[in-house]
Design an enzyme around this catalytic site. Sequence first.
Site, mmCIF file in Angstrom:
data_model
loop_
_atom_site.group_PDB
_atom_site.id
_atom_site.type_symbol
_atom_site.label_atom_id
_atom_site.label_comp_id
_atom_site.label_asym_id
_atom_site.label_seq_id
_atom_site.Cartn_x
_atom_site.Cartn_y
_atom_site.Cartn_z
ATOM 1 N N GLU A 1 -57.330 59.570 2.768
ATOM 2 C CA GLU A 1 -56.750 60.149 3.976
ATOM 3 C C GLU A 1 -56.839 59.203 5.184
ATOM 4 O O GLU A 1 -56.123 59.352 6.152
ATOM 5 C CB GLU A 1 -57.393 61.512 4.293
ATOM 6 C CG GLU A 1 -58.857 61.470 4.712
ATOM 7 C CD GLU A 1 -59.803 61.273 3.524
ATOM 8 O OE1 GLU A 1 -59.324 61.291 2.389
ATOM 9 O OE2 GLU A 1 -61.004 61.091 3.756
ATOM 10 N N ASP B 1 -34.915 29.795 23.033
ATOM 11 C CA ASP B 1 -34.310 29.096 24.165
ATOM 12 C C ASP B 1 -34.923 27.710 24.246
ATOM 13 O O ASP B 1 -36.025 27.497 23.756
ATOM 14 C CB ASP B 1 -34.676 29.815 25.473
ATOM 15 C CG ASP B 1 -33.783 30.997 25.731
ATOM 16 O OD1 ASP B 1 -32.647 30.974 25.243
ATOM 17 O OD2 ASP B 1 -34.226 31.929 26.428
ATOM 18 N N ASP C 1 -34.134 35.476 28.363
ATOM 19 C CA ASP C 1 -34.745 35.704 29.676
ATOM 20 C C ASP C 1 -33.815 36.419 30.656
ATOM 21 O O ASP C 1 -34.256 37.169 31.499
ATOM 22 C CB ASP C 1 -35.262 34.391 30.276
ATOM 23 C CG ASP C 1 -34.264 33.249 30.161
ATOM 24 O OD1 ASP C 1 -33.084 33.546 29.893
ATOM 25 O OD2 ASP C 1 -34.654 32.086 30.336
ATOM 26 N N ASP D 1 -29.187 38.818 28.236
ATOM 27 C CA ASP D 1 -29.819 38.614 26.938
ATOM 28 C C ASP D 1 -30.316 39.925 26.323
ATOM 29 O O ASP D 1 -30.629 39.972 25.140
ATOM 30 C CB ASP D 1 -31.017 37.656 27.069
ATOM 31 C CG ASP D 1 -30.566 36.226 27.286
ATOM 32 O OD1 ASP D 1 -29.434 35.898 26.871
ATOM 33 O OD2 ASP D 1 -31.325 35.448 27.883
ATOM 34 N N ASP E 1 -68.244 54.824 3.698
ATOM 35 C CA ASP E 1 -67.025 54.096 3.368
ATOM 36 C C ASP E 1 -66.181 53.674 4.557
ATOM 37 O O ASP E 1 -65.501 52.661 4.512
ATOM 38 C CB ASP E 1 -66.147 55.013 2.511
ATOM 39 C CG ASP E 1 -65.896 54.357 1.199
ATOM 40 O OD1 ASP E 1 -66.645 53.417 0.889
ATOM 41 O OD2 ASP E 1 -64.975 54.778 0.514
#
Length: 866
Positions: free
Chosen positions: A283, A325, A610, A614, A708
């Site tokens: 789980e 770029d 930038d 874009d 665990d």
Amino acid sequence: MDKFYQLSKEETRKKVNGQQEPLTDQQVREHQEKYGKNELVEGKKKSTFQIFLEQYKDFLVIILIAAAIVSGFLGDAESAIVILVVITMNAILGTVQTVKAEQSLSSLKKLSGPTAKVLRNGNVIQIPSVELTVGDEVMLEAGDYVPADGRILQNASLKIDESALTGESLGVEKSDEVISGEVPLGDQTNMVFSGSFVTYGRGSFLVTGIGMETEVGKIATLLKTTSEKRTPLQINLDQFGQKLSIIILIFCGILFGINVFRGDSIGDAFLFAVALAVAAIPEALSSIVTIVLSFGTQKMAKEHAIIRKLQAVEGLGSVSIICSDKTGTLTQNKMTVEDYYVNEKRIPAAEIDIQKKEQRQLLDYSILCNDSTNVDGMEIGDPTETALINIGTRLGVGTMDVREAYPRKTEIPFDSDRKLMSTVNEMDGERVMITKGAVDVLLNRMAYIQKGDGVCPITDADKAAIEAQNQEFSRGGLRVLAFAYKKMEDERDLCLEDENDLIFLGLISMMDPPRVESADAVAECIRAGIKPIMITGDHKVTAAAIAKRIGILKDESEACEGAEIDNLSDEELKDFVEHVSVYARVSPEHKIRIVRAWQEKGNIVSMTGDGVNDAPALKQADIGVAMGITGSEVSKDAASMVLTDDNFATIIKAVENGRNVYKNIKGSIQFLLSGNFGAILAVLYASIAGLPVPFAPVHLLFINLLTDSLPAIALGLEPHTKDVMNEKPRPMNESILTKDFLIKIATEGLSIGVTTMIAFLIGFKGGDAVLASTMAFGTLCTARLVHGFNCKSDRPVLFKKKMWNNIYLIGAFLLGLVLITSVLMIPALHSVFKVSTLTIQQLLIVYGLAAANLPIIQLLKCFRKK
Ligand code: ATP
């Protein structure tokens, strides 16, 4: 309600600030106190207690509570108490993890929060948008989000996308004129509104409303907290977990039947079936993923990559194409002027003589058609433009002196589609339009050329000479801008047609050296099976020269211009992109087509950007990367990752982190599933062989819920390795549970199961079922702790330093060992945990069998490697 659009600028200033001058620092503080923060109030966050309660919503926990009640009724109060204590501790652990993960995600959000450029004390400074207050004067340029509502003070062709408010997707042209009468929001063209963004132009405005008092604030009233999105890996694991749970529940049901048939009481059989289900169902899988991802993003933020969408961390491991770029990302973006070219002569920067008329003219024009400033060494603006004014400063020409002598009247701002910028300045009683921009674009618009004192029509030979000079500069990797001008006859605003029939004045070449780390990063990128691609607005020759230097391009034939792909169909483009590593003269539309072409070929593509234009390409890319320093707010908003240092090498580092995070998640899953499988095998064997049940329910709960969890988390925090960069990118649609992975889990589970059963059989020799069960429990628990070290790597690590490099894992191991040894050795705990006293010899057998899993599984790894 004030209608600021009906007021003049002066009236607005008077009304808002009671004065015409900008606010003083003291007044800013007073306003901040009076109006509060500039933010939209979010819906209520969950309290820690609520998160704690939510841990009890889990299906398995509910079954466990039922089991506790059943045992209580059956008179087994001890079991009931143990179950409840264990569940509570598990819930506390879960709460701590969730709160920590949330905290780290919200601090990440703050890091990438929007900023605004505001005028304070006569200087333009950048501040987080939340700190804006009523009365502040805010600068706007293309790509900025409007951070508050306000009345426009300056307007240079401002166009604003107000679709978030009005639904109208066309940009609204703004003005600074007073509007009379009552008009709806969409027609209040001298106002700007929070939540919209600038698509074009420049300007400034006076803040009239912030936070919940803005127009969006009024619509939004209460923002819901953004609903958490699950990553593909989490979804994949959830689905796997569900299927596995069904199989396990059926299996436990059958076992329940068998045990009842064998004569166990229904209550005991039920309790055991429940405990086994809890032990077997993994789980914790998807919550481990959240923790490891959030840890990964923290590490990445420290290394200059801010993750805005959690999915990106996983996606980074699969990236096979990185489009970057050039300017600022692969290069330093520290431009310096190298040469002037005027009067048909190339003049190196060191030899510029401002006593010479044309050279002084070129210098003045480059300062005027320019928005950068350099106040006391603080550079604000585009580095290309900063370079132009810095050379003036070096030659003793003050930027502000020139700008005051020849004031700007109007302008057409730079945009990367047009690749030009123009201003009109008043010079000695005349209006002069100065245009600067890309050489190839300007050459087509020139009708005249200035030579010496005279202006004559430009000939083909002149153009050829300019082009030849441009090529020479570009081959040296220099960036070149052309300058031209013309006299304007009348006083009016500029339109795009005005940028024609110009007089050529000269060229300026600038150097933008590659970043030192670019070449290494490119080499690493190629080694990791990722193709780096340079996409730039700059000239092909300049781009190719830089790309060659850093190893992106081997042969000139791999460079092309954006225009070349205009004529290709999408299908043709798919073949074309294969052979290209440098795209020059690219417009934002080209970027989207390049991304799509690679995606359709089955690649995971990362793309940097930038500018405001874009944003669509950044959204289209699987991993959109925005620039933290030079990037527009809009591009940052569209991106899944923001680089705070604008550096290409940071993307490669992020890929390495992404791959490591994925590897660590896999390690945790391997640990949980193989351990669970070992437990099931032991139970299965006992039930087939007709032996007593090897574990009491409380044993399984103790292991699963306590000893665990910590190693599983610790494995998620394994130190990152460079090795991951020697592999090819992981196929995106590959499920984490590959056949190989499942085989590994099965064999390792088998080893744990067998050693556990051996311990059981040794304990059962004299027929003592409780002793047998004690030894099996001790072995299983310790074996799983030991197994944590096996899950560190796919390779054998037994005698390597790597074995000891995870302090969390060592801590989790020691803590687990102390817990299990206490349960086995402290008599007071025996009846609660249903164990009997072990002799030292028996305890050593338990430890020995558990430890045996280390060499066995390491040996298996050696075989597998071969
Ligand atoms: P990259 O796309 O790699 O960041 P870039 O900065 O060259 O490279 P853009 O900013 O789109 O890309 O610029 C495109 C071209 O426009 C440049 O090559 C240059 O010729 C021209 N240019 C750049 N900045 C300006 C400016 N401020 N004014 C006028 N022209 C400019």
